[in-house]
Design a protein around this motif. Structure first.
Motif, PDB file in Angstrom:
ATOM      1  N   LEU A   1      -2.421   5.992  -6.994  1.00  0.00           N
ATOM      2  CA  LEU A   1      -1.991   4.205  -7.281  1.00  0.00           C
ATOM      3  C   LEU A   1      -0.766   4.385  -8.818  1.00  0.00           C
ATOM      4  CD1 LEU A   1      -4.300   2.495  -5.420  1.00  0.00           C
ATOM      5  CD2 LEU A   1      -3.103   3.727  -4.434  1.00  0.00           C
ATOM      6  N   GLY A   2      -1.212   4.970  -9.766  1.00  0.00           N
ATOM      7  CA  GLY A   2      -0.357   4.937 -10.781  1.00  0.00           C
ATOM      8  C   GLY A   2       0.767   5.054 -10.850  1.00  0.00           C
ATOM      9  N   ARG A   3       0.953   6.452 -10.222  1.00  0.00           N
ATOM     10  CA  ARG A   3       2.077   7.482 -10.279  1.00  0.00           C
ATOM     11  C   ARG A   3       2.476   6.219  -8.829  1.00  0.00           C
ATOM     12  NH1 ARG A   3       1.853  13.263  -9.162  1.00  0.00           N
ATOM     13  NH2 ARG A   3       4.174  12.967  -8.982  1.00  0.00           N
ATOM     14  N   LEU A   4       1.995   5.656  -7.534  1.00  0.00           N
ATOM     15  CA  LEU A   4       2.370   4.985  -6.742  1.00  0.00           C
ATOM     16  C   LEU A   4       3.600   3.901  -7.587  1.00  0.00           C
ATOM     17  CD1 LEU A   4       3.448   4.296  -3.747  1.00  0.00           C
ATOM     18  CD2 LEU A   4       0.990   3.197  -3.179  1.00  0.00           C
ATOM     19  N   ALA A   5       2.741   3.152  -7.930  1.00  0.00           N
ATOM     20  CA  ALA A   5       3.027   1.887  -9.140  1.00  0.00           C
ATOM     21  C   ALA A   5       4.483   1.496  -9.843  1.00  0.00           C
ATOM     22  CB  ALA A   5       2.227   1.391  -9.487  1.00  0.00           C
ATOM     23  N   ASP A   6       4.687   3.623 -10.613  1.00  0.00           N
ATOM     24  CA  ASP A   6       5.373   3.708 -11.387  1.00  0.00           C
ATOM     25  C   ASP A   6       6.902   4.030 -10.542  1.00  0.00           C
ATOM     26  OD1 ASP A   6       6.633   5.154 -13.677  1.00  0.00           O
ATOM     27  OD2 ASP A   6       5.117   6.496 -14.255  1.00  0.00           O
ATOM     28  N   PRO A   7       8.248   3.114 -10.955  1.00  0.00           N
ATOM     29  CA  PRO A   7       8.708   3.464 -11.016  1.00  0.00           C
ATOM     30  C   PRO A   7       9.656   4.191 -11.549  1.00  0.00           C
ATOM     31  CG  PRO A   7       9.277   1.335 -11.878  1.00  0.00           C
ATOM     32  CD  PRO A   7       7.727   1.661 -12.198  1.00  0.00           C
ATOM     33  N   SER A   8       9.172   4.870 -12.112  1.00  0.00           N
ATOM     34  CA  SER A   8       9.895   6.365 -12.629  1.00  0.00           C
ATOM     35  C   SER A   8       9.510   7.353 -11.569  1.00  0.00           C
ATOM     36  CB  SER A   8       9.921   6.439 -14.242  1.00  0.00           C
ATOM     37  OG  SER A   8       8.463   7.490 -14.436  1.00  0.00           O
ATOM     38  N   VAL A   9       8.455   7.335 -10.966  1.00  0.00           N
ATOM     39  CA  VAL A   9       8.003   9.087 -10.059  1.00  0.00           C
ATOM     40  C   VAL A   9       8.372   8.591  -8.903  1.00  0.00           C
ATOM     41  CG1 VAL A   9       6.023   9.923  -8.854  1.00  0.00           C
ATOM     42  CG2 VAL A   9       5.823   8.916 -11.006  1.00  0.00           C
TER      43      VAL A   9
ATOM     44  N   LEU B   1       9.140  -2.424  -4.657  1.00  0.00           N
ATOM     45  CA  LEU B   1       8.271  -2.222  -3.350  1.00  0.00           C
ATOM     46  C   LEU B   1       7.190  -3.090  -3.032  1.00  0.00           C
ATOM     47  CD1 LEU B   1       9.568   1.457  -3.519  1.00  0.00           C
ATOM     48  CD2 LEU B   1      10.578  -0.068  -1.827  1.00  0.00           C
ATOM     49  N   ALA B   2       6.158  -3.020  -1.824  1.00  0.00           N
ATOM     50  CA  ALA B   2       4.477  -3.486  -1.598  1.00  0.00           C
ATOM     51  C   ALA B   2       4.380  -2.389  -1.063  1.00  0.00           C
ATOM     52  CB  ALA B   2       4.939  -4.813  -1.365  1.00  0.00           C
ATOM     53  N   PHE B   3       2.947  -1.239  -1.454  1.00  0.00           N
ATOM     54  CA  PHE B   3       2.205  -0.952  -0.690  1.00  0.00           C
ATOM     55  C   PHE B   3       0.884  -1.280  -0.485  1.00  0.00           C
ATOM     56  CE2 PHE B   3       4.973   1.158  -2.839  1.00  0.00           C
ATOM     57  CZ  PHE B   3       5.972   2.245  -1.383  1.00  0.00           C
ATOM     58  N   TRP B   4       0.099  -1.467   1.054  1.00  0.00           N
ATOM     59  CA  TRP B   4      -0.819  -2.814   1.447  1.00  0.00           C
ATOM     60  C   TRP B   4      -1.692  -0.432   1.445  1.00  0.00           C
ATOM     61  CZ3 TRP B   4       3.536  -4.637   2.553  1.00  0.00           C
ATOM     62  CH2 TRP B   4       3.437  -5.549   1.588  1.00  0.00           C
ATOM     63  N   VAL B   5      -2.890  -0.443   0.701  1.00  0.00           N
ATOM     64  CA  VAL B   5      -3.515   0.268   0.691  1.00  0.00           C
ATOM     65  C   VAL B   5      -5.000   0.058   0.822  1.00  0.00           C
ATOM     66  CG1 VAL B   5      -4.064   1.658  -0.875  1.00  0.00           C
ATOM     67  CG2 VAL B   5      -2.009   1.325  -1.083  1.00  0.00           C
ATOM     68  N   SER B   6      -5.504   1.337   1.518  1.00  0.00           N
ATOM     69  CA  SER B   6      -7.194   1.062   1.403  1.00  0.00           C
ATOM     70  C   SER B   6      -8.015   2.532   1.457  1.00  0.00           C
ATOM     71  CB  SER B   6      -7.350   0.856   2.995  1.00  0.00           C
ATOM     72  OG  SER B   6      -8.660   0.285   3.237  1.00  0.00           O
ATOM     73  N   ALA B   7      -9.060   2.175   0.222  1.00  0.00           N
ATOM     74  CA  ALA B   7      -9.202   3.620  -0.357  1.00  0.00           C
ATOM     75  C   ALA B   7      -8.030   4.384  -0.679  1.00  0.00           C
ATOM     76  CB  ALA B   7     -10.171   4.484   0.739  1.00  0.00           C
ATOM     77  N   GLY B   8      -7.373   4.171  -1.169  1.00  0.00           N
ATOM     78  CA  GLY B   8      -6.294   5.189  -1.688  1.00  0.00           C
ATOM     79  C   GLY B   8      -5.242   5.420  -1.066  1.00  0.00           C
ATOM     80  N   ARG B   9      -4.860   4.883   0.069  1.00  0.00           N
ATOM     81  CA  ARG B   9      -4.283   5.416   1.446  1.00  0.00           C
ATOM     82  C   ARG B   9      -3.248   4.976   1.405  1.00  0.00           C
ATOM     83  NH1 ARG B   9      -6.854   5.885   6.166  1.00  0.00           N
ATOM     84  NH2 ARG B   9      -8.364   4.436   5.650  1.00  0.00           N
ATOM     85  N   VAL B  10      -2.232   4.866   1.841  1.00  0.00           N
ATOM     86  CA  VAL B  10      -1.111   3.605   2.239  1.00  0.00           C
ATOM     87  C   VAL B  10      -1.307   3.700   4.034  1.00  0.00           C
ATOM     88  CG1 VAL B  10       1.540   3.015   2.007  1.00  0.00           C
ATOM     89  CG2 VAL B  10       0.462   5.005  -0.092  1.00  0.00           C
ATOM     90  N   LEU B  11      -1.102   2.385   3.632  1.00  0.00           N
ATOM     91  CA  LEU B  11      -1.452   1.415   4.988  1.00  0.00           C
ATOM     92  C   LEU B  11       0.244   1.503   5.251  1.00  0.00           C
ATOM     93  CD1 LEU B  11      -5.161   0.925   5.773  1.00  0.00           C
ATOM     94  CD2 LEU B  11      -4.194   3.132   6.088  1.00  0.00           C
ATOM     95  N   ALA B  12       0.866   0.798   4.802  1.00  0.00           N
ATOM     96  CA  ALA B  12       1.923   0.007   4.821  1.00  0.00           C
ATOM     97  C   ALA B  12       2.560  -0.385   3.675  1.00  0.00           C
ATOM     98  CB  ALA B  12       1.374  -1.573   5.722  1.00  0.00           C
ATOM     99  N   GLY B  13       4.076  -0.562   3.994  1.00  0.00           N
ATOM    100  CA  GLY B  13       4.982  -0.554   2.643  1.00  0.00           C
ATOM    101  C   GLY B  13       6.019  -0.883   3.117  1.00  0.00           C
ATOM    102  N   MET B  14       6.838  -1.790   2.215  1.00  0.00           N
ATOM    103  CA  MET B  14       8.185  -3.133   2.706  1.00  0.00           C
ATOM    104  C   MET B  14       8.640  -2.796   1.272  1.00  0.00           C
ATOM    105  SD  MET B  14       7.981  -6.649   2.935  1.00  0.00           S
ATOM    106  CE  MET B  14       6.763  -7.207   1.420  1.00  0.00           C
ATOM    107  N   ASN B  15      10.345  -2.544   1.635  1.00  0.00           N
ATOM    108  CA  ASN B  15      11.108  -2.706   0.709  1.00  0.00           C
ATOM    109  C   ASN B  15      11.925  -4.030   0.582  1.00  0.00           C
ATOM    110  OD1 ASN B  15      11.882  -1.216   2.569  1.00  0.00           O
ATOM    111  ND2 ASN B  15      13.669  -1.061   1.697  1.00  0.00           N
ATOM    112  N   VAL B  16      12.000  -4.383  -0.650  1.00  0.00           N
ATOM    113  CA  VAL B  16      12.436  -5.281  -0.619  1.00  0.00           C
ATOM    114  C   VAL B  16      14.143  -5.098  -1.858  1.00  0.00           C
ATOM    115  CG1 VAL B  16      12.765  -7.818  -1.603  1.00  0.00           C
ATOM    116  CG2 VAL B  16      10.955  -7.391  -0.136  1.00  0.00           C
ATOM    117  N   ASN B  17      15.017  -4.984  -1.015  1.00  0.00           N
ATOM    118  CA  ASN B  17      16.367  -5.217  -2.060  1.00  0.00           C
ATOM    119  C   ASN B  17      15.775  -3.779  -2.636  1.00  0.00           C
ATOM    120  OD1 ASN B  17      17.576  -7.616  -1.248  1.00  0.00           O
ATOM    121  ND2 ASN B  17      16.179  -8.433  -2.604  1.00  0.00           N
ATOM    122  N   VAL B  18      15.378  -2.906  -1.497  1.00  0.00           N
ATOM    123  CA  VAL B  18      15.758  -1.199  -2.837  1.00  0.00           C
ATOM    124  C   VAL B  18      16.006  -0.221  -1.167  1.00  0.00           C
ATOM    125  CG1 VAL B  18      14.641   0.597  -3.904  1.00  0.00           C
ATOM    126  CG2 VAL B  18      14.231  -1.728  -3.788  1.00  0.00           C
TER     127      VAL B  18
END
Length: 86
Positions: free
Chosen positions: A71-79, A32-49
């Motif tokens: 953002l640390g939790r956003l990057a953590d697949p276990s969350v 997954l990829a998330f485009w973030v500004s000032a801690g806010r998710v503005l866009a996201g993409m899933n690839v084969n998930v």
């Protein structure tokens, strides 16, 4: 691949990856990829998930409403993504 939200070039300060965008041993990447500004998710993409698009859209809606995400939790697949939706 599915994409939610929108961000113009230069309209973000970070891309947060969850998973590995690289190809390993010929297997397609899964991330997954998330485009973030000032801690806010503005866009996201899933690839084969799969089965995450609703949660990605909820994170994007929250980001556009001004809500920040850890953002640390956003990057953590276990969350679970659902745990990040305010």
């Amino acid at each position: 691949m599915e994409y939610a939200g929108w961000v113009e070039p230069g309209g973000y300060d970070r891309v947060v990856f969850r998973g590995d965008p690289a190809v390993h041993d010929g297997a397609p990447p899964q991330f997954l990829a998330f485009w973030v500004s000032a801690g806010r998710v503005l866009a996201g993409m899933n690839v084969n998930v799969w089965d995450v698009q609703d949660d990605i859209q909820a994170l994007v809606r929250a980001g556009w409403a001004g809500r920040e995400v850890d953002l640390g939790r956003l990057a953590d697949p276990s969350v679970p993504l659902r745990a990040l939706v305010p």
